[in-house]
Design an enzyme around this catalytic site. Structure first.
Site, PDB file in Angstrom:
ATOM      1  N   HIS A   1      22.146  25.643  11.535  1.00  0.00           N
ATOM      2  CA  HIS A   1      20.730  25.987  11.378  1.00  0.00           C
ATOM      3  C   HIS A   1      19.876  24.787  11.004  1.00  0.00           C
ATOM      4  CE1 HIS A   1      17.163  27.421   9.165  1.00  0.00           C
ATOM      5  NE2 HIS A   1      17.202  28.448   9.984  1.00  0.00           N
ATOM      6  N   GLU A  23      23.174  36.905  16.290  1.00  0.00           N
ATOM      7  CA  GLU A  23      22.243  35.799  16.558  1.00  0.00           C
ATOM      8  C   GLU A  23      22.840  34.559  15.925  1.00  0.00           C
ATOM      9  OE1 GLU A  23      18.879  33.139  15.067  1.00  0.00           O
ATOM     10  OE2 GLU A  23      20.455  34.144  13.950  1.00  0.00           O
ATOM     11  N   GLU A  46      19.911  31.107  19.633  1.00  0.00           N
ATOM     12  CA  GLU A  46      18.636  30.474  19.281  1.00  0.00           C
ATOM     13  C   GLU A  46      18.763  28.960  19.427  1.00  0.00           C
ATOM     14  OE1 GLU A  46      16.782  31.242  15.366  1.00  0.00           O
ATOM     15  OE2 GLU A  46      15.595  29.430  15.736  1.00  0.00           O
ATOM     16  N   ASP A  75      22.326  29.900  15.698  1.00  0.00           N
ATOM     17  CA  ASP A  75      21.458  28.745  15.946  1.00  0.00           C
ATOM     18  C   ASP A  75      22.275  27.610  16.559  1.00  0.00           C
ATOM     19  OD1 ASP A  75      19.186  29.898  14.362  1.00  0.00           O
ATOM     20  OD2 ASP A  75      20.699  29.756  12.779  1.00  0.00           O
ATOM     21  N   HIS A 100      22.438  38.306  11.678  1.00  0.00           N
ATOM     22  CA  HIS A 100      21.679  37.058  11.606  1.00  0.00           C
ATOM     23  C   HIS A 100      22.605  35.885  11.277  1.00  0.00           C
ATOM     24  CE1 HIS A 100      18.440  34.607   9.307  1.00  0.00           C
ATOM     25  NE2 HIS A 100      18.227  34.448  10.600  1.00  0.00           N
TER      26      HIS A 100
HETATM   27  O1  G3P Z   1      15.985  34.144  15.571  1.00  0.00           O
HETATM   28  C1  G3P Z   1      15.606  34.829  14.424  1.00  0.00           C
HETATM   29  C2  G3P Z   1      15.810  34.005  13.176  1.00  0.00           C
HETATM   30  O2  G3P Z   1      17.104  33.487  13.196  1.00  0.00           O
HETATM   31  C3  G3P Z   1      14.813  32.891  13.063  1.00  0.00           C
HETATM   32  O3  G3P Z   1      14.892  32.265  11.840  1.00  0.00           O
HETATM   33  O4  G3P Z   1      15.325  30.226  10.566  1.00  0.00           O
HETATM   34  O5  G3P Z   1      16.986  32.073  10.537  1.00  0.00           O
HETATM   35  O6  G3P Z   1      16.708  30.686  12.568  1.00  0.00           O
HETATM   36  P1  G3P Z   1      16.038  31.263  11.372  1.00  0.00           P
HETATM   37 MG    MG Z   2      18.098  31.700  13.907  1.00  0.00          MG
END
Ligand code: G3P
Ligand code: MG
Length: 245
Positions: free
Chosen positions: A58, A43, A118, A45, A16
């Protein structure tokens, strides 16, 4: 609506925000940590700067994760490139830069990491962020299996879909709405992503019957992960890849 499939098989665990909680989030140091820990997929952002360039971050503002201040969407590339995105995590990571999507893609290729990009649009920039990220993803992953592209913003996903009809998309909700299936179909999404606590067995049954993989966040306990896999979850996003990988 066509539903582009993923050209790689989903692993059970995605790191993450690049490297989970043990490296600064959304950084190249995180990608290296994920690879060293044995992760096959990450993953991260992506948000646009004032110059319209995609950067890994993020929050809409810089304060929590960098030594800068203000809104990402109001910062020029030249200023973002000067920021320290590691020192907030720990002194050991001081000097870690904020990466561009281009730099992150290059390192993913070098380390053999598959990615879930993302789209994280600043408020008011949903469509343009979807378009630019989709366009760059096609370019940066040219001749390679495309990453999975997700977003909480359906506006961003629809814009990405218009720009890249063959892109595998993940529909992302904290709690999927009652009509999630129609929305997934309208986007031509490959997968459904949501918070682990929002999952119901009814949703998992319906997704399984439709052949839609379910990915959930954020799962840090190996026993919780095992239970979710037994219930039919395909993959989890984790901050503790040291425990789950
Ligand atoms: O994409 C899964 C997760 O990353 C979504 O939450 O706020 O960590 O981007 P966040
Ligand atoms: Mg995310």
């Amino acid at each position: 609506m066509i539903r582009p499939l993923l050209g790689w098989s989903l692993p059970r665990v995605f790191a993450h925000r690049c490297g989970g909680a043990l490296a600064p989030e959304n950084t190249l140091a995180g990608l290296r940590f994920a690879a060293q820990t044995g992760c096959r997929a990450v993953e991260f952002d992506v948000m646009l700067s004032a110059d319209g360039s995609p950067w890994l971050i993020h929050d809409e503002t810089l304060e929590r994760t960098t030594d800068g201040c203000g809104r990402v969407c109001e910062m020029r590339d030249v200023d973002l490139a000067r920021l320290d995105a590691g020192a907030r995590q720990s002194g050991a990571f001081a000097g870690t830069p904020l990466p561009t999507l281009k730099a992150a893609a290059a390192l993913c290729h070098e380390l053999g990491l598959m990615a879930n990009v993302e789209i994280k649009p600043a408020n008011g920039f949903e469509a343009i962020t979807g378009e630019v990220v989709a366009q760059q993803v096609l370019e940066l992953w040219r001749d390679r299996p495309l990453p999975l592209v997700s977003s909480f913003s359906e506006t961003s996903l629809l814009a990405a879909r218009r720009m890249a009809p063959g892109l595998p998309l993940g529909a992302l909700w904290e709690r999927p709405p009652a009509d999630w299936r129609q929305r997934v179909d309208a986007l031509g999404a490959f997968s459904l992503h949501c918070a682990a606590r929002a999952l119901s067995d009814g949703l998992l049954d319906e997704a399984r019957a439709a052949g839609i993989p379910v990915l959930c966040y954020t799962v840090n306990d190996p026993l919780d992960a095992e239970t979710l896999f037994l219930r039919g979850v395909t993959a989890v996003f984790s901050d503790r890849i040291d425990l789950l990988s």
